[in-house]
Design an enzyme around this catalytic site. Structure first.
Site: not given
Length: 272
Positions: A52-53, A91, A121, A123, A190
């Site tokens: 999502d970066s 993501d 993925k 978070e 991270e």
């Protein structure tokens, strides 16, 4: 000490667990489009993260929050069409899984069906446990993400190192064990202290991939555009730039402009 690499025709989630067991480090980079993914896969990367970066790198947003599920599917499908060997992890973007496990499953199914990605993925730790279980029960591989979780940036208020205090460090350890027990095939850590990251990697049997988490983990991930120096404003301690494409591209484009203005381009051999 280097470890002999086993040749994998195609990387799967099982390949990654085997790599950890054999002591082989895992390489992971982001990619968001066909052309870049083709190069990254061809260079021998183990995992491409369609992160999502892309919200920051491709669209210029300040955070990862604005990117949508449809946009993630677009980027992921472009990457999947390019690859021959690596595993593609996508993501789940902010807002596509936090509300309830059913919404999380719908989002994960859309990614898998519409992009062809190999895993998703997410978070978070215990707060997303039920969503993870729901997705895994549908047969979709899940990678966890702990430590600095950029989707929660407004809760943290800063991108500083996480889990430096004992209470947060202990919670992170517990969350890592929970993610493994739930069935995740790997975890991204991270921006946490290297000593803590090493302890977490040694406490679980699934691969732990670090970004700003030291070398005691099972592999590393960087944002491709940072690593090759296309971006130049972002300079965290953990980033190693292997190229300076920003400078090289600026020089090349400036030369092209000069050549067009001076009618040096095209020359006689560059026309029909």
């Amino acid at each position: 000490m280097s470890v002999a690499k086993k040749e994998y025709k195609r990387i799967t989630v099982k390949s990654l667990v085997d790599m950890k067991a054999n002591g082989e480090k895992i390489s992971m980079l982001t990619a968001y489009d066909y052309t870049m993914a083709k190069i990254v896969d061809g260079a021998g990367i183990d995992i491409i993260l369609v992160g999502d970066s892309a919200s920051n790198v491709m669209a210029g947003h300040e955070t990862t929050l604005p990117i949508t599920l449809d946009q993630m599917i677009y980027h992921a499908s472009s990457v999947v069409r390019a690859i021959d060997r690596c595993l593609v992890v996508v993501d789940l973007p902010f807002g596509s899984y936090q509300s309830d496990p059913k919404e999380a499953l719908r989002s994960a199914i859309r990614i898998m069906k519409e992009s062809g990605g190999h895993a998703v993925k997410m978070e978070g730790g215990k707060e997303v446990k039920e969503s993870i279980k729901r997705i895994l029960n549908a047969g979709i591989p899940v990678m966890g993400h702990l430590g600095l979780t950029p989707q929660s940036i407004y809760k943290f208020g800063t991108y500083t190192v996480r889990a430096k205090e004992e209470q947060e460090a202990q919670q992170l350890k517990e969350d890592a064990l929970m993610l493994e027990k739930a069935g995740c095939f790997g975890i991204v850590l991270e921006k946490i202290p290297a000593k803590l990251a090493k302890e977490v990697a040694e406490s679980v049997n699934i691969p732990v991939i670090g970004i700003g988490a030291g070398k005691g983990v099972d592999g590393q991930v960087l944002v491709l555009h940072d690593m090759i120096g296309m971006t130049h404003e972002f300079n965290p301690r953990f980033l190693r730039r292997y190229m300076n494409l920003y400078e090289d591209m600026t020089t090349a484009i400036s030369q092209y402009v000069d050549d067009v203005k001076s009618v040096d381009f095209p020359n006689d051999s560059e026309q029909y």
